[in-house]
Design an enzyme around this catalytic site. Structure first.
Site, PDB file in Angstrom:
ATOM      1  N   HIS A 475      53.760 -45.433 -57.799  1.00  0.00           N
ATOM      2  CA  HIS A 475      54.805 -44.707 -58.500  1.00  0.00           C
ATOM      3  C   HIS A 475      55.801 -44.083 -57.530  1.00  0.00           C
ATOM      4  CE1 HIS A 475      51.866 -44.929 -61.906  1.00  0.00           C
ATOM      5  NE2 HIS A 475      52.988 -45.178 -62.542  1.00  0.00           N
ATOM      6  N   ASN A 476      56.454 -44.918 -56.759  1.00  0.00           N
ATOM      7  CA  ASN A 476      57.560 -44.420 -55.944  1.00  0.00           C
ATOM      8  C   ASN A 476      58.841 -45.042 -56.479  1.00  0.00           C
ATOM      9  OD1 ASN A 476      57.777 -47.013 -54.694  1.00  0.00           O
ATOM     10  ND2 ASN A 476      56.137 -46.436 -53.246  1.00  0.00           N
ATOM     11  N   SER A 477      59.952 -44.823 -55.785  1.00  0.00           N
ATOM     12  CA  SER A 477      61.227 -45.204 -56.401  1.00  0.00           C
ATOM     13  C   SER A 477      61.386 -46.718 -56.542  1.00  0.00           C
ATOM     14  CB  SER A 477      62.397 -44.600 -55.622  1.00  0.00           C
ATOM     15  OG  SER A 477      62.562 -45.274 -54.392  1.00  0.00           O
ATOM     16  N   THR A 478      60.557 -47.482 -55.830  1.00  0.00           N
ATOM     17  CA  THR A 478      60.645 -48.930 -56.006  1.00  0.00           C
ATOM     18  C   THR A 478      60.193 -49.319 -57.414  1.00  0.00           C
ATOM     19  OG1 THR A 478      60.126 -49.114 -53.671  1.00  0.00           O
ATOM     20  CG2 THR A 478      60.063 -51.136 -54.960  1.00  0.00           C
ATOM     21  N   HIS A 479      59.173 -48.634 -57.916  1.00  0.00           N
ATOM     22  CA  HIS A 479      58.746 -48.886 -59.290  1.00  0.00           C
ATOM     23  C   HIS A 479      59.872 -48.538 -60.264  1.00  0.00           C
ATOM     24  CE1 HIS A 479      56.604 -48.756 -63.089  1.00  0.00           C
ATOM     25  NE2 HIS A 479      56.853 -47.464 -63.199  1.00  0.00           N
ATOM     26  N   HIS A 515      62.337 -42.385 -65.436  1.00  0.00           N
ATOM     27  CA  HIS A 515      61.153 -42.300 -66.292  1.00  0.00           C
ATOM     28  C   HIS A 515      59.873 -41.850 -65.580  1.00  0.00           C
ATOM     29  CE1 HIS A 515      59.744 -46.095 -64.652  1.00  0.00           C
ATOM     30  NE2 HIS A 515      58.590 -45.858 -65.250  1.00  0.00           N
ATOM     31  N   ASP A 516      59.806 -41.947 -64.256  1.00  0.00           N
ATOM     32  CA  ASP A 516      58.602 -41.480 -63.550  1.00  0.00           C
ATOM     33  C   ASP A 516      58.939 -40.476 -62.454  1.00  0.00           C
ATOM     34  OD1 ASP A 516      56.333 -42.532 -64.753  1.00  0.00           O
ATOM     35  OD2 ASP A 516      56.482 -44.467 -63.723  1.00  0.00           O
ATOM     36  N   GLN A 694      42.867 -56.534 -63.477  1.00  0.00           N
ATOM     37  CA  GLN A 694      44.121 -57.117 -63.965  1.00  0.00           C
ATOM     38  C   GLN A 694      43.903 -57.892 -65.266  1.00  0.00           C
ATOM     39  OE1 GLN A 694      47.485 -57.006 -62.846  1.00  0.00           O
ATOM     40  NE2 GLN A 694      46.625 -55.205 -61.851  1.00  0.00           N
TER      41      GLN A 694
HETATM   42  C1  LIG Z   1      56.309 -47.496 -52.229  1.00  0.00           C
HETATM   43  O1  LIG Z   1      54.981 -47.646 -51.796  1.00  0.00           O
HETATM   44  C2  LIG Z   1      54.749 -48.694 -50.902  1.00  0.00           C
HETATM   45  C3  LIG Z   1      53.279 -48.738 -50.585  1.00  0.00           C
HETATM   46  O2  LIG Z   1      52.558 -49.193 -51.684  1.00  0.00           O
HETATM   47  C4  LIG Z   1      55.556 -48.508 -49.664  1.00  0.00           C
HETATM   48  O3  LIG Z   1      55.371 -49.612 -48.798  1.00  0.00           O
HETATM   49  C5  LIG Z   1      57.000 -48.391 -50.026  1.00  0.00           C
HETATM   50  O4  LIG Z   1      57.741 -48.115 -48.882  1.00  0.00           O
HETATM   51  C6  LIG Z   1      57.211 -47.292 -51.055  1.00  0.00           C
HETATM   52  N1  LIG Z   1      58.583 -47.347 -51.479  1.00  0.00           N
HETATM   53  C7  LIG Z   1      59.347 -46.283 -51.559  1.00  0.00           C
HETATM   54  C8  LIG Z   1      60.749 -46.484 -51.981  1.00  0.00           C
HETATM   55  O5  LIG Z   1      58.938 -45.176 -51.313  1.00  0.00           O
END
Ligand SMILES: *[C@@H]1O[C@H](CO)[C@@H](O)[C@H](O)[C@H]1NC(C)=O
Ligand SMILES: *[C@@H]1O[C@H](CO)[C@@H](O)[C@H](O)[C@H]1NC(C)=O
Ligand SMILES: *[C@@H]1O[C@H](CO)[C@@H](O)[C@H](O)[C@H]1NC(C)=O
Ligand SMILES: *[C@@H]1O[C@H](CO)[C@@H](O)[C@H](O)[C@H]1NC(C)=O
Length: 746
Positions: A475-479, A515-516, A694
């Site tokens: 649940h970081n900004s990539t999600h 949303h997160d 999964q």
């Molecule tokens: C999200 O988490 C991953 C590890 O699962 C990490 O490699 C990635 O840099 C993180 N992305 C952000 C945007 O923080």
């Protein structure tokens, strides 16, 4: 006037017969409090009944005389303190006990086989003889549910019957003193009751009338025969008739009167006539309400059920239940029985949650359900989960005047489902949300819609992205960027586009972005178990989702530089805000099945029906465009976007599976470390089979939802990935492989 009095009287008649006015009162007679008395106490609490406890027969009677409890529960298990029978007799000897239900608790051992009160079992225990005749027995069971069920059955059965009897008593007393003439006949016109005013007016004594069929008027009178027909038709339909009528008194004179005839359907088929003495000349003639299709016993039962339900304040579900009750009346028994089962289901509160057997075979499903769909057992362990509140720890946002060409080129493919968000993550130095957001919001003309500058949007995106935790593995900004991407992709689908307006689109893109936000990398159950600040703030209910929605608006309006809403008017802001909040809250998993089922029932099914008829496009569009249905579409869209990982190309799907598993592992680690309940034991890094988890996730949450969404939005590419990925995980599982990828060849 007489008339005024009597009209209100007949009104109160029909009301008092069906409405129980105050909550029931229960008296517990227990020499010693124990598990059994506690169970009844809590059962009363649950049922909303008032409850008293008495320890001796004397105090029981005293308390009973004071409160006149509807139900008296007497402990009959230990004869060393008092004989239950004696308590029974004492209570029965009091006047108010006429309408009271007595319930005796008998020991389990005395009744080896049966839990029903039968003649045989009465013989076993002397004490229950008298109780069993006038009251009921309850075989000792300290389950609160068992007590609750028992009390409810008594309440719905005897207590209500007794209540109606009492109501009848008062009503007849009132009728006897009423100045207006009232008669009650059976459905075959036999007089059942006349009041003194009726006797007086008609010149008959009631002995001359009761039990007699009313004599018809001379047939020669054509007008009168017509009138009778009119009245009968009206009564048969269950409607009240009112009008001027001529009747003949005992003395022979015929006289005009104002008559009101009210059919009483479902309560024995009586009809109530009420004669108004407004006209000076008086005559009484009875009008028959012969109904050739007299209601069967079965039908009467349903109409009384319908009345019980109409007592509550009318919610939509009450209307539904009433409609079904009404349909039951004219249905054959088999249909009526099926509808009974429908009603049973409708009355449960969790309409949209599948009823999982407590021991679902698959531990992965169990854990996912327990971990994602419940708020967990709340235990205030004092282990406060601390959020990173230290904003200065977060990376300082860069300015984005010039998007580097490599990134710009990458973003050109943003409209493809197979867009590689992980490459963007790397290329943007962990700021995928800001870059992707700029691109997508521009393509959907969000700035124009909000009348805000691109600089404001940039600033906003940076603030939002900065509040995602880079330390979360999932649940970081990539999600968030991934969900935004999926949402934009869905918004471009023809059916979706045709259903929503621009405000919906803007709301959906914003909702996906936020949303997160500030997700702590822990599930709702964890936060509730840990008694976290947020769980306390949000009463253990949709804790994270409420926080994401609330924080998103706080962050947005906190600084004018980032306030993308500053230029829209108040009404539009409210509409937009409502839509965003609704979508963010829809990502909460406890209501997963509710959202999916509502979507399938309200969107998929009607559209399929119309498409089957082969009509033009008008029909489906009108189904989609109602505000209620747009709401369902938006919820479904963000839900699908939120968990679209298994529908992504295999490599992305594998990476996401790795990230979410890692986040859950880290939660389990912390739970063990902090001695908190382990919410999802299968997600233990030492033992977990990621392929199995999964597969369970797809089986339980994904397949049905995407089938429904695909049926609406038409997403063949996603469905293909889904089936490929599913095969991939199955393959690994068949090889007994627990990791993300097959072991590499040596
Ligand atoms: C999200 O988490 C991953 C590890 O699962 C990490 O490699 C990635 O840099 C993180 N992305 C952000 C945007 O923080
Ligand atoms: C007590 O009642 C519960 C709930 O109705 C039931 O499941 C249980 O079997 C009962 N226990 C005994 C000992 O009869
Ligand atoms: C916040 O983080 C900064 C930089 O890491 C640090 O210097 C500061 O002491 C922290 N403040 C608090 C309240 O933890
Ligand atoms: C939590 O519950 C309390 C007490 O019922 C209520 O006053 C409060 O508004 C609730 N808070 C939320 C966020 O629902």
């Amino acid at each position: 006037s007489f008339c005024g009095q009597c009209s209100s009287l007949s009104l109160s008649l029909s009301l008092s017969l069906s409405i129980s006015l105050s909550p029931s009162q229960v008296l517990l007679v227990f020499a010693k409090e124990d598990g059994q008395s506690d169970a009844f106490w809590w059962a009363c609490d649950r049922a909303g009944f008032r409850c008293n406890i008495a320890r001796t027969p004397e105090s029981a009677v005293e308390c009973f005389l004071d409160k006149n409890h509807e139900i008296v529960v007497i402990d009959g298990r230990h004869s060393q303190y008092f004989e239950a029978e004696a308590v029974c007799r004492l209570v029965r000897a009091t006047k108010p006990s006429e309408h009271t239900v007595l319930l005796a608790i008998v020991p389990q051992t005395s009744h080896p086989q049966t839990t029903h009160c039968t003649v045989h079992c009465v013989a076993h225990v002397s004490l229950s003889l008298s109780i069993c005749r006038s009251g009921q027995r309850y075989v000792e069971n300290i389950s609160v549910s068992a007590c609750y069920n028992e009390l409810l059955q008594i309440e719905h059965g005897e207590v209500r019957c007794q209540f109606k009897l009492r109501a009848c008593n008062s009503v007849f007393t009132a009728l006897d003193h009423c100045q207006e003439a009232v008669e009650i006949t059976s459905e075959d016109h036999v007089i059942q009751y006349v009041n003194p005013a009726f006797e007086h007016m008609m010149g008959y004594h009631k002995g001359e009338l009761i039990g007699k069929e009313l004599t018809e008027l001379p047939k020669s009178d054509k007008n009168r025969a017509d009138l009778l027909d009119t009245i009968n038709t009206c009564i048969k339909k269950g409607k009240e008739w009112q009008g001027i009528y001529y009747a003949r008194r005992k003395s022979g004179d015929s006289i005009q009167q104002h008559v009101k005839i009210t059919p009483v359907i479902g309560q024995g088929g009586h009809s109530l006539r009420h004669r108004d003495r407004r006209k000076e000349s008086v005559d009484a003639r009875s009008i028959s309400s012969r109904s050739s299709d007299a209601p069967s016993l079965q039908n009467r039962r349903y109409s009384s059920v319908a009345r019980i339900h109409s007592m509550t304040i009318e919610a939509p579900i009450t209307k539904v239940i009433n409609i079904i009750n009404a349909a039951q009346e004219s249905s054959p028994v088999s249909v009526a029985d099926a509808l009974d089962r429908v009603l049973e289901i409708l009355r449960t509160t969790e309409l949209y949650s599948p009823q999982l057997a407590s021991k679902e075979d698959d531990p992965h499903t169990n854990d996912l359900v327990g971990g994602l769909m419940s708020d967990g057992l709340r235990s205030l362990s004092g282990n406060e989960y601390v959020f990173s509140k230290n904003m200065s720890q977060l990376a300082i946002p860069v300015t984005l005047n010039d998007i580097p060409p490599a990134i710009a080129e990458m973003l050109d493919d943003e409209d493809q489902w197979d867009f590689n968000i992980l490459e963007l993550e790397a290329a943007t130095c962990m700021r995928p949300l800001t870059y992707l957001g700029l691109k997508i919001f521009a393509r959907f003309s969000v700035c124009e819609f909000l009348s805000c500058s691109e600089a404001t949007l940039r600033c906003w995106l940076q603030v939002i992205e900065a509040n995602y935790h880079a330390s979360n593995s999932y649940h970081n900004s990539t999600h968030a960027a991934d969900v935004l991407h999926a949402t934009a992709y869905f918004l471009r689908k023809e059916k979706v586009k045709g259903s929503l307006d621009q405000l919906d689109e803007v709301a959906a893109l914003i909702a996906a972005t936020v949303h997160d936000v500030d997700h702590p990398g822990r599930t709702n159950s964890f936060l509730c178990n840990a008694g976290s600040e947020l769980a306390i703030l949000y009463n253990d209910t949709a804790v994270l989702e409420s926080h994401h929605a609330a924080l998103a608006f706080q962050l947005t309006v906190r600084d004018i530089k980032s306030n993308i809403f500053k230029n829209i008017d108040r009404t539009q802001f409210r509409t937009l805000r409502q839509a965003i909040i609704d979508m963010v809250l829809a990502t909460e998993m406890t209501r997963h099945f509710e959202h999916v089922n509502k979507f399938a029932n309200s969107i998929n099914k009607p559209m399929a029906a119309i498409e089957d008829e082969g009509s033009d496009n008008e029909g489906p569009a009108s189904i989609r465009n109602s505000p209620e249905n747009r709401l369902l579409i938006k919820r479904m869209m963000i839900k699908c976007a939120d968990v679209a990982n298994p529908c992504r190309p295999l490599e992305l799907c594998i990476e996401w599976a790795g990230r979410i598993s890692e986040e859950y592992f880290s939660q389990t680690d912390e739970e063990k470390r902090e001695a908190l309940p382990v919410v999802m034991p299968v997600f233990d890094r030492n033992t977990c089979s990621i392929p199995k988890s999964q597969i369970s996730f797809i089986d339980y949450f994904i397949t049905d939802m995407f089938d429904a969404w695909d049926a609406f939005a038409s997403l063949p590419g996603l469905m293909e990935h889904l089936s490929e990925n599913y095969k991939y995980w199955k393959g690994l599982d068949d090889m007994k492989c627990k990791s993300l990828r097959p072991p590499s060849p040596p």
